[in-house]
Design a protein around this motif. Structure first.
Motif, mmCIF file in Angstrom:
data_model
loop_
_atom_site.group_PDB
_atom_site.id
_atom_site.type_symbol
_atom_site.label_atom_id
_atom_site.label_comp_id
_atom_site.label_asym_id
_atom_site.label_seq_id
_atom_site.Cartn_x
_atom_site.Cartn_y
_atom_site.Cartn_z
ATOM 1 N N ALA A 138 30.432 -19.246 -2.090
ATOM 2 C CA ALA A 138 30.868 -19.716 -3.462
ATOM 3 C C ALA A 138 29.799 -20.480 -4.621
ATOM 4 O O ALA A 138 29.968 -20.455 -5.869
ATOM 5 N N PHE A 139 28.677 -21.543 -3.852
ATOM 6 C CA PHE A 139 28.313 -22.050 -4.559
ATOM 7 C C PHE A 139 27.085 -20.841 -6.353
ATOM 8 O O PHE A 139 26.925 -21.500 -7.050
ATOM 9 N N ARG A 140 27.385 -19.818 -4.733
ATOM 10 C CA ARG A 140 25.701 -18.968 -5.641
ATOM 11 C C ARG A 140 27.121 -18.709 -6.752
ATOM 12 O O ARG A 140 26.679 -17.731 -8.114
ATOM 13 N N ALA A 141 28.338 -18.228 -6.628
ATOM 14 C CA ALA A 141 29.044 -17.668 -7.334
ATOM 15 C C ALA A 141 29.466 -18.365 -8.665
ATOM 16 O O ALA A 141 29.675 -18.237 -9.199
ATOM 17 N N ALA A 142 30.096 -19.937 -8.355
ATOM 18 C CA ALA A 142 30.280 -19.954 -9.176
ATOM 19 C C ALA A 142 29.276 -21.108 -9.964
ATOM 20 O O ALA A 142 29.988 -20.651 -11.590
ATOM 21 N N ARG A 143 28.007 -20.548 -9.921
ATOM 22 C CA ARG A 143 27.243 -20.569 -11.137
ATOM 23 C C ARG A 143 26.611 -19.835 -12.041
ATOM 24 O O ARG A 143 26.819 -19.711 -13.479
ATOM 25 N N ALA A 144 26.719 -18.329 -10.853
ATOM 26 C CA ALA A 144 26.420 -16.965 -11.451
ATOM 27 C C ALA A 144 27.896 -16.970 -13.160
ATOM 28 O O ALA A 144 27.598 -16.436 -14.170
ATOM 29 N N ALA A 145 29.283 -17.836 -12.472
ATOM 30 C CA ALA A 145 30.188 -17.758 -13.075
ATOM 31 C C ALA A 145 30.182 -18.725 -14.655
ATOM 32 O O ALA A 145 30.926 -18.145 -15.422
ATOM 33 N N ASP A 146 29.739 -19.839 -13.989
ATOM 34 C CA ASP A 146 29.855 -21.485 -15.303
ATOM 35 C C ASP A 146 28.521 -21.632 -14.759
ATOM 36 O O ASP A 146 28.344 -22.132 -14.158
ATOM 37 N N PRO A 147 27.513 -20.737 -16.004
ATOM 38 C CA PRO A 147 26.147 -22.107 -15.608
ATOM 39 C C PRO A 147 26.155 -23.372 -15.941
ATOM 40 O O PRO A 147 25.704 -24.185 -15.678
ATOM 41 N N GLY A 148 26.670 -23.933 -17.119
ATOM 42 C CA GLY A 148 26.708 -24.836 -17.711
ATOM 43 C C GLY A 148 27.957 -25.938 -16.697
ATOM 44 O O GLY A 148 28.108 -27.209 -16.660
ATOM 45 N N ALA A 149 28.721 -25.027 -15.961
ATOM 46 C CA ALA A 149 29.361 -26.811 -14.756
ATOM 47 C C ALA A 149 28.838 -27.265 -14.328
ATOM 48 O O ALA A 149 27.621 -26.388 -13.041
ATOM 49 N N ARG A 150 29.222 -28.525 -13.520
ATOM 50 C CA ARG A 150 28.000 -29.345 -12.620
ATOM 51 C C ARG A 150 29.145 -29.065 -11.276
ATOM 52 O O ARG A 150 30.381 -28.780 -11.197
ATOM 53 N N LEU A 151 27.975 -28.680 -10.412
ATOM 54 C CA LEU A 151 29.061 -27.728 -9.001
ATOM 55 C C LEU A 151 29.098 -28.235 -7.716
ATOM 56 O O LEU A 151 27.793 -29.008 -7.823
ATOM 57 N N CYS A 152 30.388 -29.505 -7.479
ATOM 58 C CA CYS A 152 29.820 -30.181 -6.467
ATOM 59 C C CYS A 152 30.855 -29.484 -5.224
ATOM 60 O O CYS A 152 31.640 -29.103 -5.070
ATOM 61 N N TYR A 153 30.394 -30.292 -4.048
ATOM 62 C CA TYR A 153 30.903 -30.485 -2.944
ATOM 63 C C TYR A 153 31.991 -31.365 -3.244
ATOM 64 O O TYR A 153 31.224 -32.697 -2.962
ATOM 65 N N ASN A 154 33.476 -31.943 -1.890
ATOM 66 C CA ASN A 154 33.984 -32.831 -2.168
ATOM 67 C C ASN A 154 34.517 -33.041 -0.768
ATOM 68 O O ASN A 154 35.133 -32.023 -0.245
ATOM 69 N N ASP A 155 34.702 -34.183 0.114
ATOM 70 C CA ASP A 155 35.458 -33.668 0.857
ATOM 71 C C ASP A 155 36.209 -36.049 0.525
ATOM 72 O O ASP A 155 35.866 -36.775 0.059
ATOM 73 N N TYR A 156 36.927 -35.790 1.831
ATOM 74 C CA TYR A 156 37.053 -37.458 2.183
ATOM 75 C C TYR A 156 36.266 -38.253 3.587
ATOM 76 O O TYR A 156 35.569 -36.885 4.006
ATOM 77 N N ASN A 157 36.639 -39.565 3.524
ATOM 78 C CA ASN A 157 36.265 -39.677 5.050
ATOM 79 C C ASN A 157 34.323 -39.267 5.322
ATOM 80 O O ASN A 157 33.816 -39.623 5.871
ATOM 81 N N THR A 158 34.066 -39.679 3.368
ATOM 82 C CA THR A 158 32.669 -39.421 3.246
ATOM 83 C C THR A 158 32.135 -40.687 3.077
ATOM 84 O O THR A 158 30.705 -41.142 1.924
ATOM 85 N N ASP A 159 33.375 -42.340 2.329
ATOM 86 C CA ASP A 159 32.573 -42.626 2.090
ATOM 87 C C ASP A 159 32.152 -43.755 2.753
ATOM 88 O O ASP A 159 31.071 -44.609 1.724
#
Ligand code: G3I
Length: 300
Positions: free
Chosen positions: A153-174
């Motif tokens: 997923a991250f590799r595909a996102a980078r190829a599709a929009d090289p300018g966007a910062r790519l994040c992993y997002n979660d809860y109870n990780t605070d």
């Protein structure tokens, strides 16, 4: 500054809110949004069920309403979220194996390509780790396509929009706990193997206490070389609400790579929660939590 967005900007950060497209016709809501915030995220409108209701048929109307409102006013946009186990369209829930993997990666490619150049940070993958003590991946149809689905997923996102910062997002990780450590280990592994990841989102759906190691947890991720962002902040109403908002704000300001804070709604009446967790009451009036947050942004 005299608003959340302006005060955050003085510290080199953004201050955002989750927005629902159907509320953009509420003038009180829009007045507060436009006055206080310099970033937005779509609360539901960019999720898989909203953007690809039938396989290969993409609908961006509600997402576009939010993006256009924000960008025409100079606000940045967080993208939420390309892949998640929840809010999948029915057709995807019924796929598995290679067919699901291909559909998921196609979804990432198509949505990230459509919004290319307009998204500050994408939540590429949301909530892929299990709660509890073992640090395992969450079981889901996506996880069952193979442990490397997040890499893909991250590799595909980078190829599709090289300018966007790519994040992993979660809860109870605070705080520092088994779940956040499992995410930490994934990010460290991604950096070691060259999987493109730029940021980690800490949802920060909080109750009546804040983990004492909240800032230390942000810092250990930042020390891996990724940005950290507070992505869905809301805090249970109660004696500690204002203090917790202020402490979260101070923690972000104390971590150089913490680039912004997003609250998960504007007024208490806009929230997914029923414990009045936001910065404005149902009448649009600033709460003590608002003042504490603004003061924390302006301190120092
Ligand atoms: O769109 C339908 C609408 O057609 C229907 O009439 C209505 C009837 O209930 O439901 C609408 O869908 C709802 C959707 O929000 C849009 O309003 C869903 O039932 C409802 O479950 C959904 O809730 C959202 C929830 O994610 C879904 O998991 C919340 O608004 C949204 O705040 C919440 O956000 C999540 C983040 O994406 C990820 N992190 C946790 C956070 C809170 O749960």
């Amino acid at each position: 500054g005299t608003t959340l967005g302006a005060s955050a900007a003085e510290k080199g950060r953004y201050f955002g809110a989750a927005v629902a497209a159907h509320r953009l016709s509420d003038s009180q809501y829009v007045t507060i949004l436009d006055r206080e915030f310099n970033s937005v995220v779509a609360e539901n409108e960019m999720k898989w069920d909203a953007t690809e209701p039938q396989q290969g048929v993409f609908t961006f109307g509600n997402g576009d309403r939010i993006v256009n409102h924000a960008r025409s006013r100079g606000m940045s946009v967080r993208g939420h979220t390309l892949l998640w186990h929840a809010q999948q369209p029915g057709w995807a829930q019924n796929l598995s194996g290679g067919a699901l993997r291909n559909a998921a990666i196609n979804h990432v490619t198509r949505v990230a390509s459509y919004y290319r150049g307009r998204i500050h940070s994408w939540d590429v993958v949301n909530e892929a780790f299990a709660d509890g003590g073992n640090g395992a991946r969450r079981d889901s149809n996506l996880q069952r396509t193979g442990n490397d689905w997040i890499d893909a997923a991250f590799r595909a996102a980078r190829a599709a929009d090289p300018g966007a910062r790519l994040c992993y997002n979660d809860y109870n990780t605070d705080g520092i706990n088994a779940k956040s450590t499992a995410v930490y280990n994934m990010v460290r592994d991604f950096k070691a193997r060259g999987v493109p990841i730029d940021c980690v989102g800490f949802q920060s759906h909080l109750g009546t206490t804040l983990p004492g190691d909240y800032q230390a947890n942000l810092q250990r991720f930042a020390d891996l070389g990724v940005e950290v962002q507070i992505t869905e902040l809301d805090v249970a109403q109660g004696a500690n609400q204002a203090n917790i908002y202020a402490a979260v704000t101070r923690a972000c300001l104390a971590v150089a790579r913490c680039t912004g804070i997003t609250v998960w709604g504007i007024r208490d009446s806009d929230s997914w929660r029923d414990d009045n967790p936001l910065l404005f009451d149902a009448n649009g009036t600033r709460k003590p939590a608002y003042t504490a947050t603004l003061d924390a942004l302006n301190a120092g």
